[in-house]
Design a protein around this motif. Structure first.
Motif, PDB file in Angstrom:
ATOM      1  N   ASN A 362       0.829  -1.211   0.000  1.00 21.57           N
ATOM      2  CA  ASN A 362       0.000   0.000   0.000  1.00 21.57           C
ATOM      3  C   ASN A 362       0.859   1.256   0.000  1.00 21.57           C
ATOM      4  O   ASN A 362       0.579   2.220  -0.705  1.00 21.57           O
ATOM      5  CB  ASN A 362      -0.922   0.017   1.224  1.00 21.57           C
ATOM      6  N   ASN A 363       1.939   1.246   0.797  1.00 20.89           N
ATOM      7  CA  ASN A 363       2.803   2.416   0.853  1.00 20.89           C
ATOM      8  C   ASN A 363       3.508   2.675  -0.470  1.00 20.89           C
ATOM      9  O   ASN A 363       3.644   3.824  -0.899  1.00 20.89           O
ATOM     10  CB  ASN A 363       3.830   2.284   1.975  1.00 20.89           C
ATOM     11  N   LEU A 364       3.917   1.573  -1.124  1.00 19.06           N
ATOM     12  CA  LEU A 364       4.604   1.753  -2.418  1.00 19.06           C
ATOM     13  C   LEU A 364       3.631   2.286  -3.467  1.00 19.06           C
ATOM     14  O   LEU A 364       3.960   3.199  -4.246  1.00 19.06           O
ATOM     15  CB  LEU A 364       5.219   0.427  -2.866  1.00 19.06           C
ATOM     16  N   LEU A 365       2.400   1.738  -3.481  1.00 23.57           N
ATOM     17  CA  LEU A 365       1.417   2.208  -4.461  1.00 23.57           C
ATOM     18  C   LEU A 365       0.993   3.650  -4.136  1.00 23.57           C
ATOM     19  O   LEU A 365       0.837   4.483  -5.036  1.00 23.57           O
ATOM     20  CB  LEU A 365       0.200   1.274  -4.469  1.00 23.57           C
ATOM     21  N   ASP A 366       0.841   3.926  -2.849  1.00 21.80           N
ATOM     22  CA  ASP A 366       0.459   5.272  -2.413  1.00 21.80           C
ATOM     23  C   ASP A 366       1.497   6.289  -2.891  1.00 21.80           C
ATOM     24  O   ASP A 366       1.147   7.336  -3.464  1.00 21.80           O
ATOM     25  CB  ASP A 366       0.352   5.286  -0.884  1.00 21.80           C
ATOM     26  N   ASN A 367       2.789   5.962  -2.688  1.00 25.28           N
ATOM     27  CA  ASN A 367       3.859   6.869  -3.138  1.00 25.28           C
ATOM     28  C   ASN A 367       3.782   7.121  -4.636  1.00 25.28           C
ATOM     29  O   ASN A 367       3.818   8.265  -5.097  1.00 25.28           O
ATOM     30  CB  ASN A 367       5.231   6.277  -2.806  1.00 25.28           C
ATOM     31  N   ALA A 368       3.677   5.981  -5.387  1.00 22.57           N
ATOM     32  CA  ALA A 368       3.689   6.130  -6.855  1.00 22.57           C
ATOM     33  C   ALA A 368       2.532   7.009  -7.308  1.00 22.57           C
ATOM     34  O   ALA A 368       2.702   7.912  -8.141  1.00 22.57           O
ATOM     35  CB  ALA A 368       3.616   4.747  -7.490  1.00 22.57           C
ATOM     36  N   ARG A 370       0.762   9.129  -5.473  1.00 22.08           N
ATOM     37  CA  ARG A 370       0.813  10.471  -4.881  1.00 22.08           C
ATOM     38  C   ARG A 370       1.819  11.390  -5.592  1.00 22.08           C
ATOM     39  O   ARG A 370       1.570  12.553  -5.782  1.00 22.08           O
ATOM     40  CB  ARG A 370       1.193  10.369  -3.405  1.00 22.08           C
ATOM     41  N   TYR A 371       3.008  10.802  -5.948  1.00 23.87           N
ATOM     42  CA  TYR A 371       4.066  11.696  -6.468  1.00 23.87           C
ATOM     43  C   TYR A 371       4.144  11.761  -7.995  1.00 23.87           C
ATOM     44  O   TYR A 371       4.970  12.474  -8.537  1.00 23.87           O
ATOM     45  CB  TYR A 371       5.435  11.288  -5.884  1.00 23.87           C
ATOM     46  N   CYS A 372       3.260  10.984  -8.683  1.00 22.53           N
ATOM     47  CA  CYS A 372       3.311  11.031 -10.147  1.00 22.53           C
ATOM     48  C   CYS A 372       2.227  11.971 -10.681  1.00 22.53           C
ATOM     49  O   CYS A 372       1.111  11.989 -10.157  1.00 22.53           O
ATOM     50  CB  CYS A 372       3.105   9.643 -10.740  1.00 22.53           C
ATOM     51  N   LEU A 424       7.107   8.343   6.585  1.00 21.21           N
ATOM     52  CA  LEU A 424       7.339   7.031   7.217  1.00 21.21           C
ATOM     53  C   LEU A 424       7.150   5.859   6.255  1.00 21.21           C
ATOM     54  O   LEU A 424       7.528   4.740   6.547  1.00 21.21           O
ATOM     55  CB  LEU A 424       6.378   6.845   8.404  1.00 21.21           C
ATOM     56  N   GLY A 425       6.518   6.122   5.091  1.00 23.25           N
ATOM     57  CA  GLY A 425       6.143   5.038   4.161  1.00 23.25           C
ATOM     58  C   GLY A 425       7.305   4.138   3.794  1.00 23.25           C
ATOM     59  O   GLY A 425       7.225   2.905   3.944  1.00 23.25           O
ATOM     60  N   LEU A 426       8.404   4.703   3.305  1.00 23.66           N
ATOM     61  CA  LEU A 426       9.514   3.858   2.845  1.00 23.66           C
ATOM     62  C   LEU A 426      10.276   3.238   4.028  1.00 23.66           C
ATOM     63  O   LEU A 426      10.906   2.182   3.870  1.00 23.66           O
ATOM     64  CB  LEU A 426      10.458   4.661   1.945  1.00 23.66           C
TER      65      LEU A 426
END
Ligand SMILES: Nc1ncnc2c1ncn2[C@@H]1O[C@H](COP(=O)(O)OP(=O)(O)OP(=O)(O)O)[C@@H](O)[C@H]1O
Ligand SMILES: [Mg+2]
Length: 462
Positions: A362-368, A370-372, A424-426
Protein backbone atom coordinates in the motif's frame (compact mmCIF):
# COMPACT_ATOMS: atom_id res chain seq x y z
CA UNK A 1 15.62 -36.13 29.12
CA UNK A 2 11.89 -36.80 29.64
CA UNK A 3 9.70 -34.22 31.34
CA UNK A 4 9.97 -33.71 35.08
CA UNK A 5 13.05 -35.86 35.64
CA UNK A 6 15.17 -34.50 38.48
CA UNK A 7 18.87 -34.01 37.98
CA UNK A 8 19.46 -35.22 41.54
CA UNK A 9 17.43 -38.37 40.88
CA UNK A 10 19.32 -39.01 37.65
CA UNK A 11 22.71 -38.57 39.29
CA UNK A 12 21.79 -40.73 42.26
CA UNK A 13 20.37 -43.41 39.98
CA UNK A 14 23.40 -43.43 37.69
CA UNK A 15 25.83 -43.61 40.61
CA UNK A 16 24.01 -45.92 42.98
CA UNK A 17 22.71 -48.53 40.57
CA UNK A 18 26.15 -49.43 39.13
CA UNK A 19 27.58 -49.24 42.65
CA UNK A 20 24.96 -51.69 43.88
CA UNK A 21 25.81 -54.08 41.03
CA UNK A 22 29.55 -53.75 41.71
CA UNK A 23 29.07 -54.39 45.43
CA UNK A 24 26.91 -57.42 44.68
CA UNK A 25 29.61 -58.89 42.44
CA UNK A 26 32.24 -58.08 45.10
CA UNK A 27 30.08 -59.73 47.79
CA UNK A 28 29.72 -62.85 45.65
CA UNK A 29 33.49 -63.04 45.03
CA UNK A 30 34.33 -62.52 48.71
CA UNK A 31 31.81 -65.17 49.72
CA UNK A 32 33.10 -67.77 47.27
CA UNK A 33 36.69 -67.08 48.34
CA UNK A 34 35.65 -67.52 52.00
CA UNK A 35 33.95 -70.82 51.15
CA UNK A 36 37.11 -72.01 49.37
CA UNK A 37 39.48 -71.06 52.18
CA UNK A 38 37.26 -72.44 54.95
CA UNK A 39 36.83 -75.74 53.11
CA UNK A 40 40.60 -75.93 52.60
CA UNK A 41 41.30 -75.31 56.31
CA UNK A 42 38.74 -77.87 57.53
CA UNK A 43 39.83 -80.39 54.88
CA UNK A 44 43.43 -80.13 56.08
CA UNK A 45 42.42 -80.73 59.68
CA UNK A 46 40.34 -83.73 58.58
CA UNK A 47 43.20 -85.12 56.53
CA UNK A 48 45.53 -84.81 59.55
CA UNK A 49 43.27 -87.31 61.30
CA UNK A 50 43.41 -89.59 58.27
CA UNK A 51 47.23 -89.42 58.26
CA UNK A 52 47.40 -90.06 62.03
CA UNK A 53 45.19 -93.11 61.54
CA UNK A 54 47.30 -94.35 58.64
CA UNK A 55 50.34 -94.31 60.92
CA UNK A 56 48.62 -96.80 63.21
CA UNK A 57 48.29 -99.39 60.45
CA UNK A 58 50.64 -102.30 61.20
CA UNK A 59 51.33 -105.82 59.97
CA UNK A 60 51.15 -108.59 62.51
CA UNK A 61 51.44 -112.26 61.53
CA UNK A 62 51.06 -111.32 57.88
CA UNK A 63 47.78 -109.51 58.54
CA UNK A 64 46.99 -105.86 58.65
CA UNK A 65 45.96 -104.48 62.01
CA UNK A 66 45.21 -101.07 63.41
CA UNK A 67 46.69 -100.32 66.80
CA UNK A 68 44.18 -97.87 68.22
CA UNK A 69 43.93 -97.70 72.01
CA UNK A 70 40.65 -96.52 73.52
CA UNK A 71 41.98 -93.02 74.33
CA UNK A 72 43.30 -92.55 70.82
CA UNK A 73 39.94 -93.68 69.44
CA UNK A 74 38.18 -91.20 71.75
CA UNK A 75 40.46 -88.36 70.59
CA UNK A 76 39.88 -89.29 66.97
CA UNK A 77 36.13 -89.26 67.40
CA UNK A 78 36.03 -86.12 69.52
CA UNK A 79 34.46 -82.97 68.07
CA UNK A 80 32.33 -80.29 69.74
CA UNK A 81 29.68 -80.09 67.09
CA UNK A 82 30.19 -82.67 64.39
CA UNK A 83 30.10 -86.48 64.41
CA UNK A 84 33.31 -88.15 63.24
CA UNK A 85 33.44 -91.52 61.46
CA UNK A 86 36.49 -93.50 60.41
CA UNK A 87 37.32 -96.68 58.60
CA UNK A 88 40.34 -98.76 57.60
CA UNK A 89 39.71 -101.25 54.80
CA UNK A 90 42.21 -103.68 53.32
CA UNK A 91 42.76 -104.44 49.64
CA UNK A 92 40.19 -107.23 49.78
CA UNK A 93 37.55 -104.83 51.03
CA UNK A 94 37.43 -106.12 54.60
CA UNK A 95 36.82 -103.48 57.22
CA UNK A 96 39.72 -103.79 59.68
CA UNK A 97 38.78 -100.96 62.00
CA UNK A 98 36.14 -98.30 62.44
CA UNK A 99 32.64 -97.90 61.01
CA UNK A 100 31.27 -100.41 58.53
CA UNK A 101 28.87 -98.34 56.49
CA UNK A 102 31.31 -95.71 55.16
CA UNK A 103 30.97 -94.52 51.56
CA UNK A 104 33.71 -95.28 49.01
CA UNK A 105 35.69 -92.56 47.23
CA UNK A 106 34.52 -91.91 43.65
CA UNK A 107 36.63 -93.90 41.20
CA UNK A 108 37.60 -90.74 39.37
CA UNK A 109 39.46 -89.46 42.46
CA UNK A 110 41.41 -92.68 43.02
CA UNK A 111 45.17 -92.12 43.60
CA UNK A 112 47.76 -93.64 45.92
CA UNK A 113 49.34 -91.95 48.94
CA UNK A 114 47.74 -88.63 48.17
CA UNK A 115 44.83 -86.93 49.93
CA UNK A 116 41.35 -87.44 48.50
CA UNK A 117 38.40 -85.28 49.57
CA UNK A 118 34.76 -85.82 48.65
CA UNK A 119 31.23 -85.08 49.82
CA UNK A 120 28.86 -87.95 50.57
CA UNK A 121 25.83 -89.04 52.58
CA UNK A 122 26.17 -91.17 55.68
CA UNK A 123 23.16 -92.33 57.72
CA UNK A 124 21.11 -89.73 55.88
CA UNK A 125 23.46 -86.86 56.83
CA UNK A 126 25.83 -84.89 54.67
CA UNK A 127 29.48 -85.63 55.42
CA UNK A 128 32.85 -84.53 54.15
CA UNK A 129 35.37 -87.36 53.78
CA UNK A 130 39.18 -87.26 53.74
CA UNK A 131 40.66 -90.49 52.41
CA UNK A 132 44.02 -91.94 51.40
CA UNK A 133 45.00 -95.15 49.66
CA UNK A 134 48.28 -96.52 50.96
CA UNK A 135 50.10 -99.46 49.37
CA UNK A 136 49.41 -102.60 51.36
CA UNK A 137 52.38 -103.48 53.63
CA UNK A 138 54.68 -106.22 52.46
CA UNK A 139 53.39 -109.73 52.96
CA UNK A 140 49.73 -108.72 53.01
CA UNK A 141 49.04 -109.18 49.34
CA UNK A 142 48.71 -106.68 46.55
CA UNK A 143 46.40 -103.66 46.28
CA UNK A 144 45.92 -100.70 48.61
CA UNK A 145 44.60 -100.15 52.05
CA UNK A 146 41.95 -97.43 52.26
CA UNK A 147 41.89 -95.15 55.29
CA UNK A 148 39.02 -92.69 55.60
CA UNK A 149 37.85 -90.14 58.17
CA UNK A 150 34.46 -88.41 57.68
CA UNK A 151 32.73 -85.64 59.58
CA UNK A 152 29.29 -84.12 59.39
CA UNK A 153 29.19 -80.59 58.02
CA UNK A 154 27.45 -78.60 60.80
CA UNK A 155 30.34 -76.34 61.66
CA UNK A 156 31.20 -75.84 58.00
CA UNK A 157 27.61 -74.87 57.21
CA UNK A 158 27.34 -72.55 60.17
CA UNK A 159 30.59 -70.74 59.39
CA UNK A 160 29.42 -70.26 55.78
CA UNK A 161 26.12 -68.89 57.02
CA UNK A 162 27.93 -66.50 59.40
CA UNK A 163 30.27 -65.41 56.60
CA UNK A 164 27.31 -64.79 54.26
CA UNK A 165 25.41 -62.73 56.83
CA UNK A 166 28.59 -60.78 57.73
CA UNK A 167 29.39 -60.01 54.08
CA UNK A 168 25.82 -58.97 53.22
CA UNK A 169 25.57 -56.71 56.30
CA UNK A 170 28.96 -55.16 55.51
CA UNK A 171 28.01 -54.52 51.87
CA UNK A 172 24.68 -53.00 52.91
CA UNK A 173 26.50 -50.67 55.30
CA UNK A 174 28.92 -49.65 52.52
CA UNK A 175 25.99 -49.10 50.13
CA UNK A 176 24.03 -47.03 52.66
CA UNK A 177 27.00 -44.85 53.58
CA UNK A 178 27.94 -44.41 49.91
CA UNK A 179 24.34 -43.43 49.11
CA UNK A 180 24.48 -40.87 51.90
CA UNK A 181 27.82 -39.51 50.69
CA UNK A 182 26.67 -39.39 47.07
CA UNK A 183 23.46 -37.66 48.09
CA UNK A 184 25.39 -35.10 50.13
CA UNK A 185 27.89 -34.65 47.28
CA UNK A 186 25.16 -34.17 44.69
CA UNK A 187 23.39 -31.71 46.98
CA UNK A 188 26.61 -29.82 47.52
CA UNK A 189 27.42 -29.93 43.80
CA UNK A 190 24.02 -28.61 42.80
CA UNK A 191 23.92 -25.92 45.49
CA UNK A 192 25.19 -23.20 43.09
CA UNK A 193 22.14 -23.88 40.91
CA UNK A 194 19.88 -23.07 43.86
CA UNK A 195 21.82 -19.82 44.29
CA UNK A 196 21.31 -19.03 40.63
CA UNK A 197 17.62 -19.85 40.87
CA UNK A 198 17.25 -17.61 43.94
CA UNK A 199 19.11 -14.79 42.19
CA UNK A 200 16.80 -14.92 39.15
CA UNK A 201 13.63 -15.47 41.20
CA UNK A 202 14.33 -12.47 43.42
CA UNK A 203 14.51 -10.07 40.48
CA UNK A 204 11.83 -7.68 39.41
CA UNK A 205 10.58 -7.85 35.82
CA UNK A 206 12.44 -4.62 35.11
CA UNK A 207 15.82 -5.91 36.21
CA UNK A 208 17.37 -7.26 33.02
CA UNK A 209 20.99 -7.13 34.20
CA UNK A 210 23.15 -10.08 33.21
CA UNK A 211 23.12 -13.03 35.62
CA UNK A 212 26.61 -13.27 37.21
CA UNK A 213 28.38 -15.98 35.26
CA UNK A 214 31.32 -16.55 37.58
CA UNK A 215 29.07 -17.85 40.41
CA UNK A 216 27.74 -20.59 38.16
CA UNK A 217 29.47 -23.98 37.84
CA UNK A 218 31.46 -24.42 34.61
CA UNK A 219 28.90 -26.83 33.16
CA UNK A 220 26.06 -24.37 33.66
CA UNK A 221 27.90 -21.36 32.26
CA UNK A 222 26.80 -21.90 28.65
CA UNK A 223 23.19 -21.87 29.90
CA UNK A 224 23.80 -18.69 31.90
CA UNK A 225 25.46 -17.17 28.84
CA UNK A 226 22.41 -17.98 26.69
CA UNK A 227 20.09 -16.52 29.33
CA UNK A 228 22.24 -13.38 29.40
CA UNK A 229 22.15 -13.15 25.60
CA UNK A 230 18.39 -13.43 25.73
CA UNK A 231 18.20 -10.78 28.47
CA UNK A 232 20.36 -8.50 26.37
CA UNK A 233 18.15 -8.93 23.31
CA UNK A 234 15.08 -8.43 25.45
CA UNK A 235 16.51 -5.24 26.90
CA UNK A 236 17.38 -3.95 23.41
CA UNK A 237 13.86 -4.77 22.28
CA UNK A 238 12.22 -3.13 25.30
CA UNK A 239 14.48 -0.09 24.82
CA UNK A 240 13.49 0.16 21.17
CA UNK A 241 9.82 -0.06 22.11
CA UNK A 242 10.24 2.53 24.83
CA UNK A 243 11.99 4.88 22.43
CA UNK A 244 9.34 4.26 19.82
CA UNK A 245 6.49 5.06 22.19
CA UNK A 246 8.18 8.30 23.30
CA UNK A 247 8.82 9.16 19.69
CA UNK A 248 5.27 8.36 18.54
CA UNK A 249 3.82 10.36 21.42
CA UNK A 250 6.00 13.28 20.47
CA UNK A 251 5.00 13.03 16.81
CA UNK A 252 1.28 12.83 17.59
CA UNK A 253 1.24 15.56 20.21
CA UNK A 254 1.67 18.44 17.73
CA UNK A 255 -1.05 17.45 15.22
CA UNK A 256 -3.46 16.64 18.06
CA UNK A 257 -2.80 20.02 19.71
CA UNK A 258 -3.39 21.63 16.29
CA UNK A 259 -6.74 19.83 15.92
CA UNK A 260 -7.78 21.03 19.35
CA UNK A 261 -6.90 24.64 18.52
CA UNK A 262 -8.67 24.45 15.16
CA UNK A 263 -11.77 23.04 16.84
CA UNK A 264 -11.72 25.89 19.36
CA UNK A 265 -11.35 28.41 16.53
CA UNK A 266 -14.23 26.83 14.62
CA UNK A 267 -16.43 27.07 17.70
CA UNK A 268 -15.64 30.75 17.99
CA UNK A 269 -16.71 31.53 14.40
CA UNK A 270 -20.09 33.18 14.12
CA UNK A 271 -20.99 32.85 10.45
CA UNK A 272 -21.78 29.45 8.88
CA UNK A 273 -19.30 30.08 6.01
CA UNK A 274 -16.42 30.84 8.34
CA UNK A 275 -17.35 27.91 10.51
CA UNK A 276 -17.45 25.61 7.48
CA UNK A 277 -14.05 26.80 6.34
CA UNK A 278 -12.59 26.21 9.81
CA UNK A 279 -14.17 22.72 9.90
CA UNK A 280 -12.66 21.88 6.50
CA UNK A 281 -9.19 22.76 7.89
CA UNK A 282 -9.99 20.68 10.94
CA UNK A 283 -10.96 17.74 8.71
CA UNK A 284 -7.68 17.96 6.81
CA UNK A 285 -5.70 18.03 10.07
CA UNK A 286 -7.71 15.10 11.46
CA UNK A 287 -7.02 13.09 8.30
CA UNK A 288 -3.31 13.80 8.55
CA UNK A 289 -3.25 12.84 12.23
CA UNK A 290 -5.10 9.62 11.39
CA UNK A 291 -2.64 8.88 8.60
CA UNK A 292 0.28 9.56 10.96
CA UNK A 293 -1.19 7.31 13.64
CA UNK A 294 -1.72 4.54 11.06
CA UNK A 295 1.81 4.91 9.72
CA UNK A 296 3.22 4.81 13.26
CA UNK A 297 1.26 1.64 14.02
CA UNK A 298 2.47 0.06 10.77
CA UNK A 299 6.02 1.05 11.63
CA UNK A 300 5.66 -0.49 15.09
CA UNK A 301 4.66 -3.74 13.38
CA UNK A 302 7.64 -3.55 11.02
CA UNK A 303 10.15 -2.72 13.79
CA UNK A 304 13.01 -5.22 14.03
CA UNK A 305 12.10 -7.88 16.55
CA UNK A 306 8.41 -6.89 16.71
CA UNK A 307 7.35 -9.91 14.66
CA UNK A 308 8.50 -13.43 15.29
CA UNK A 309 9.08 -15.58 12.22
CA UNK A 310 7.24 -18.37 13.98
CA UNK A 311 4.04 -16.41 13.38
CA UNK A 312 4.66 -16.06 9.65
CA UNK A 313 2.41 -17.96 7.30
CA UNK A 314 2.68 -19.06 3.70
CA UNK A 315 0.77 -16.71 1.45
CA UNK A 316 0.32 -15.96 -2.23
CA UNK A 317 2.13 -12.71 -3.11
CA UNK A 318 0.44 -12.48 -6.55
CA UNK A 319 -2.98 -12.44 -4.99
CA UNK A 320 -1.99 -9.95 -2.30
CA UNK A 321 -0.52 -7.48 -4.81
CA UNK A 322 -3.42 -7.88 -7.27
CA UNK A 323 -5.97 -7.18 -4.52
CA UNK A 324 -4.04 -4.14 -3.27
CA UNK A 325 -3.72 -2.75 -6.83
CA UNK A 326 -7.46 -3.14 -7.44
CA UNK A 327 -8.17 -1.22 -4.23
CA UNK A 328 -6.00 1.67 -5.47
CA UNK A 329 -7.62 1.91 -8.93
CA UNK A 330 -10.29 4.50 -7.99
CA UNK A 331 -7.64 6.78 -6.46
CA UNK A 332 -5.39 6.38 -9.52
CA UNK A 333 -8.30 7.07 -11.88
CA UNK A 334 -9.25 10.21 -9.99
CA UNK A 335 -5.69 11.43 -10.52
CA UNK A 336 -5.57 10.43 -14.18
CA UNK A 337 -2.94 7.76 -13.58
CA UNK A 338 -2.90 4.45 -15.38
CA UNK A 339 -2.42 1.80 -12.68
CA UNK A 340 -1.98 -1.77 -13.84
CA UNK A 341 -0.80 -5.19 -12.74
CA UNK A 342 1.63 -7.15 -14.87
CA UNK A 343 3.64 -10.25 -14.11
CA UNK A 344 2.81 -13.64 -12.74
CA UNK A 345 -0.76 -14.83 -12.84
CA UNK A 346 0.06 -17.98 -10.93
CA UNK A 347 0.74 -18.33 -7.22
CA UNK A 348 4.06 -17.00 -5.92
CA UNK A 349 4.36 -18.17 -2.34
CA UNK A 350 6.26 -16.33 0.37
CA UNK A 351 6.45 -16.76 4.14
CA UNK A 352 5.38 -13.66 5.96
CA UNK A 353 2.96 -11.53 7.88
CA UNK A 354 -0.03 -10.67 5.64
CA UNK A 355 -0.86 -7.39 7.41
CA UNK A 356 2.67 -6.05 7.20
CA UNK A 357 3.10 -7.13 3.57
CA UNK A 358 -0.15 -5.35 2.69
CA UNK A 359 1.09 -2.20 4.46
CA UNK A 360 4.31 -2.34 2.45
CA UNK A 361 2.53 -2.73 -0.90
CA UNK A 362 0.00 0.00 0.00
CA UNK A 363 2.80 2.42 0.85
CA UNK A 364 4.60 1.75 -2.42
CA UNK A 365 1.42 2.21 -4.46
CA UNK A 366 0.46 5.27 -2.41
CA UNK A 367 3.86 6.87 -3.14
CA UNK A 368 3.69 6.13 -6.85
CA UNK A 369 0.16 7.54 -7.18
CA UNK A 370 0.81 10.47 -4.88
CA UNK A 371 4.07 11.70 -6.47
CA UNK A 372 3.31 11.03 -10.15
CA UNK A 373 1.53 13.59 -12.30
CA UNK A 374 -1.57 12.78 -14.36
CA UNK A 375 -0.94 10.83 -17.54
CA UNK A 376 1.79 8.67 -16.03
CA UNK A 377 1.79 4.92 -15.61
CA UNK A 378 2.18 2.90 -12.44
CA UNK A 379 2.84 -0.84 -12.70
CA UNK A 380 2.81 -3.51 -10.02
CA UNK A 381 4.53 -6.78 -10.80
CA UNK A 382 5.11 -10.11 -9.03
CA UNK A 383 7.66 -12.54 -10.46
CA UNK A 384 9.28 -15.78 -9.42
CA UNK A 385 12.68 -16.03 -10.99
CA UNK A 386 14.28 -18.30 -8.44
CA UNK A 387 13.11 -16.00 -5.69
CA UNK A 388 9.73 -14.34 -5.16
CA UNK A 389 10.07 -10.74 -6.35
CA UNK A 390 7.80 -7.71 -6.08
CA UNK A 391 8.27 -4.63 -8.25
CA UNK A 392 6.35 -1.33 -8.14
CA UNK A 393 7.44 1.10 -10.81
CA UNK A 394 6.24 4.35 -12.28
CA UNK A 395 7.36 6.80 -14.93
CA UNK A 396 6.87 9.81 -12.71
CA UNK A 397 9.41 12.42 -11.61
CA UNK A 398 11.73 9.93 -9.88
CA UNK A 399 13.65 10.56 -6.70
CA UNK A 400 16.65 12.88 -7.02
CA UNK A 401 19.95 11.01 -6.63
CA UNK A 402 21.01 12.76 -3.38
CA UNK A 403 17.73 11.73 -1.72
CA UNK A 404 17.74 8.11 -2.81
CA UNK A 405 19.69 6.81 0.17
CA UNK A 406 17.80 8.89 2.65
CA UNK A 407 14.17 8.29 1.66
CA UNK A 408 14.19 5.06 3.64
CA UNK A 409 14.94 6.95 6.84
CA UNK A 410 12.07 7.77 9.16
CA UNK A 411 10.41 11.13 8.58
CA UNK A 412 12.57 11.94 5.61
CA UNK A 413 10.57 13.58 2.83
CA UNK A 414 12.10 14.51 -0.49
CA UNK A 415 9.15 16.50 -1.82
CA UNK A 416 8.61 20.11 -1.21
CA UNK A 417 5.09 21.34 -1.43
CA UNK A 418 1.91 20.23 0.19
CA UNK A 419 1.32 16.69 -1.01
CA UNK A 420 0.67 15.33 2.50
CA UNK A 421 2.59 12.45 3.99
CA UNK A 422 4.59 11.74 7.08
CA UNK A 423 7.88 10.48 5.68
CA UNK A 424 7.34 7.03 7.22
CA UNK A 425 6.14 5.04 4.16
CA UNK A 426 9.51 3.86 2.85
CA UNK A 427 10.81 3.30 6.41
CA UNK A 428 7.90 0.84 6.85
CA UNK A 429 8.86 -0.81 3.54
CA UNK A 430 12.53 -1.09 4.55
CA UNK A 431 11.87 -2.42 8.07
CA UNK A 432 9.15 -4.76 6.79
CA UNK A 433 11.48 -6.18 4.13
CA UNK A 434 14.15 -6.74 6.79
CA UNK A 435 11.65 -8.53 9.03
CA UNK A 436 10.93 -10.88 6.09
CA UNK A 437 14.60 -11.43 5.28
CA UNK A 438 14.01 -9.66 1.94
CA UNK A 439 16.19 -7.10 0.16
CA UNK A 440 14.99 -3.74 -1.19
CA UNK A 441 16.44 -1.98 -4.23
CA UNK A 442 15.53 1.52 -5.37
CA UNK A 443 16.24 2.56 -8.95
CA UNK A 444 15.39 5.65 -10.82
CA UNK A 445 14.44 4.81 -14.38
CA UNK A 446 15.70 6.66 -17.44
CA UNK A 447 18.00 8.96 -15.63
CA UNK A 448 16.02 11.11 -13.27
CA UNK A 449 12.59 10.10 -14.42
CA UNK A 450 10.59 7.24 -12.97
CA UNK A 451 11.03 5.17 -9.85
CA UNK A 452 11.30 1.43 -9.47
CA UNK A 453 11.35 -0.36 -6.15
CA UNK A 454 12.20 -4.07 -6.15
CA UNK A 455 11.80 -6.36 -3.15
CA UNK A 456 13.34 -9.85 -3.37
CA UNK A 457 12.06 -12.39 -0.83
CA UNK A 458 13.76 -15.56 0.30
CA UNK A 459 12.21 -18.67 -1.29
CA UNK A 460 9.29 -19.96 0.77
CA UNK A 461 9.98 -23.48 2.04
CA UNK A 462 7.12 -25.96 2.10
N1 LIG B 1 7.36 6.91 -6.49
C1 LIG B 1 7.95 8.01 -6.05
N2 LIG B 1 8.21 9.03 -6.92
C2 LIG B 1 8.79 10.14 -6.49
N3 LIG B 1 9.20 10.36 -5.22
C3 LIG B 1 8.96 9.43 -4.33
C4 LIG B 1 8.33 8.20 -4.68
N4 LIG B 1 8.25 7.44 -3.58
C5 LIG B 1 8.78 8.16 -2.57
N5 LIG B 1 9.21 9.33 -3.00
C6 LIG B 1 9.89 10.35 -2.19
O1 LIG B 1 10.41 9.74 -1.03
C7 LIG B 1 9.96 10.41 0.14
C8 LIG B 1 9.76 9.44 1.26
O2 LIG B 1 8.65 8.63 0.98
P1 LIG B 1 7.86 7.98 2.14
O3 LIG B 1 6.81 7.11 1.59
O4 LIG B 1 8.82 7.41 3.07
O5 LIG B 1 7.21 9.23 2.87
P2 LIG B 1 5.95 10.04 2.47
O6 LIG B 1 5.33 9.48 1.27
O7 LIG B 1 6.42 11.45 2.38
O8 LIG B 1 5.02 9.90 3.70
P3 LIG B 1 4.00 8.72 4.02
O9 LIG B 1 4.26 7.66 3.03
O10 LIG B 1 4.34 8.33 5.42
O11 LIG B 1 2.68 9.28 3.91
C9 LIG B 1 8.70 11.09 -0.27
O12 LIG B 1 8.53 12.27 0.48
C10 LIG B 1 8.94 11.41 -1.75
O13 LIG B 1 9.63 12.64 -1.87
MG1 LIG C 1 4.73 7.55 1.18
Amino acid sequence: MPNGVSLRGQLLGWLLLPLFLLLSVAAFLVYSETVKLTTLAYDRALFDSTRALSRQVQVRDGRIEVDLPAEARAILRYDERDTIYFQVKDAAGRVIAGDHDMPVPPAALHRVDLPIFYDAKLNGRSVRVAAVFIPSPLGTGTGETLIQVAETVFKRDSIMRDALVGIVVMQLCILASTALLVWLGVRQGLAPLDGLQAEIASRSHLDLRAVPERDAPLEVRPLVRSINDLLQRLEANIDAQRRFIAYAAHQLRTPLAGIKTQAELALRETTPQAMRHALEQLHISAERATHLANQLLALARAEPGALSETHFCRLDLTRLVKEASIAWVPEALSKGIDLGYEGSSVEVMVRGDPLLLREMVNNLLDNAIRYCPPGTQVTARVMNEGRPTLVIEDDGPGIPAPDRDRVFQRFYRAVVGDVGGTGLGLAIVADGAKAHGASVRLESLDGASGTRITIVFPPAQE
